[in-house]
Design a protein around this motif. Sequence first.
Motif, mmCIF file in Angstrom:
data_model
loop_
_atom_site.group_PDB
_atom_site.id
_atom_site.type_symbol
_atom_site.label_atom_id
_atom_site.label_comp_id
_atom_site.label_asym_id
_atom_site.label_seq_id
_atom_site.Cartn_x
_atom_site.Cartn_y
_atom_site.Cartn_z
ATOM 1 N N ASP A 152 72.530 20.263 49.316
ATOM 2 C CA ASP A 152 73.120 21.016 48.369
ATOM 3 C C ASP A 152 74.781 20.940 48.972
ATOM 4 O O ASP A 152 75.485 20.981 48.462
ATOM 5 C CB ASP A 152 72.724 22.442 47.970
ATOM 6 C CG ASP A 152 71.477 22.252 47.302
ATOM 7 O OD1 ASP A 152 71.227 21.028 46.560
ATOM 8 O OD2 ASP A 152 70.945 23.319 46.974
ATOM 9 N N ASP A 161 66.705 19.057 54.499
ATOM 10 C CA ASP A 161 66.539 20.202 53.833
ATOM 11 C C ASP A 161 67.333 20.327 52.497
ATOM 12 O O ASP A 161 68.401 19.988 52.555
ATOM 13 C CB ASP A 161 66.411 21.651 54.721
ATOM 14 C CG ASP A 161 67.529 21.795 55.558
ATOM 15 O OD1 ASP A 161 68.357 22.083 54.433
ATOM 16 O OD2 ASP A 161 68.019 21.601 56.643
ATOM 17 N N ILE A 162 66.865 21.121 51.471
ATOM 18 C CA ILE A 162 67.671 21.228 50.437
ATOM 19 C C ILE A 162 68.961 22.046 50.576
ATOM 20 O O ILE A 162 69.625 21.708 49.872
ATOM 21 C CB ILE A 162 66.733 22.263 49.406
ATOM 22 C CG1 ILE A 162 65.501 21.359 48.978
ATOM 23 C CG2 ILE A 162 67.470 22.710 48.159
ATOM 24 C CD1 ILE A 162 64.640 22.397 48.042
ATOM 25 N N GLN A 195 66.139 15.226 41.508
ATOM 26 C CA GLN A 195 66.506 16.081 40.490
ATOM 27 C C GLN A 195 67.636 15.686 39.299
ATOM 28 O O GLN A 195 68.104 16.504 38.652
ATOM 29 C CB GLN A 195 67.741 17.042 41.571
ATOM 30 C CG GLN A 195 67.276 17.837 42.524
ATOM 31 C CD GLN A 195 67.967 18.709 43.374
ATOM 32 O OE1 GLN A 195 68.695 19.616 42.640
ATOM 33 N NE2 GLN A 195 67.836 18.895 44.605
#
Length: 268
Positions: free
Chosen positions: A7, A2-3, A136
Motif C-alpha cells: 500500500d 506484505d500488504i 485487488q
Amino acid sequence: MDIQMLDEIYKNAREWIEIAGNNIRSKINQPLTVDTKSNPNDLVTTMDKETEAFFVTKIKETYPNHFIIGEEGFGDNLASLDGTVWIIDPIDGTMNFVHQKRNFAISIGVYHDRIGEIGMVYDVMNDVLYHAKRGQGAYKNDTKLSALKKDVVLEKTIFAMNHFWLCPNRLVDEITMQKFVRYIRGTRAYGSAALDLAYIAEGITDGYLSLGLEPWDIAAGMVIVNEVGGVVTDIDGEPLDLLSKHHVFACNPAIQGEVIGILKEGRK
C-alpha cells in the motif's frame, strides 16, 4: 510483499506518476531536443530522460534497496527480478508525444520476486490513470474495471496491431495475417503498448499483437490486464521473461487458443 508495504509503494507510485504527468503537461508546448536510438524511428527526447531521472531519484531516496529497470538507462543492470524491481517507461509512445502531443503514457510496474504487484499506466494528456494492485482488481481513475466477458467470439473482436504484421516479415506469413484482419471486426494502431494493454483491460479492444517489445513497454499493463482476467504472453502462449525482448500477444482468454493456432499456421 506484505500488504502495508504494498500500500505504501502504491501510494508513492501514484503520487509520483501524477507529479510527472503534471510536469509533462506543463511543458508539452516547449521546444524539445529529439534524438534517435536504435533506428531513425526510435525516438528519445529530453522529456523522456527528465521523467525517468525524476522516478529514479524518488525511488532510490525512498527505497534504497529497490532496483530499477528503465528505458533510458538511469536504472540498474539486472540479471534477475529477485527483490523489489520497478520497471519504468517514462514516455511510452514517444513518437506520438513528438508528433501528436497525445496518445502516450507513463508506465510503472512494480515486481517483487518476479511477481507483478503494482501496475500503473497514466494517459497523461487525458489525465486518466489505469492502475492495479495484485489481487485487488484494476481501475480507471476511481472506477473499478469489470472482469472481461467470457462470451467473446473472434470474428466480432477488435485487435490493436500495426501494419508490420501485414507486410513481408520473418515471423508470420503476411497472407495469413491479411486473412486474419479480414476475418475479425477491425484493427486499430494506437502507438503505445502501455495504452494498448490498458484498453484490453477496459474491454474496448479484445487483443493486442506487437513485435519486439521491451520489458518496460508491458510490465505495468500486464498487471492491469491480469487483474481483469486477461492474459499476456508471447505469440506462442508462453510466459514472458521481463528481462528480455518479446513478440507479445495480449487478449481476452476466450480467443487466445484460436489466435495462437492461426499464428502457428502462418509461422515461417
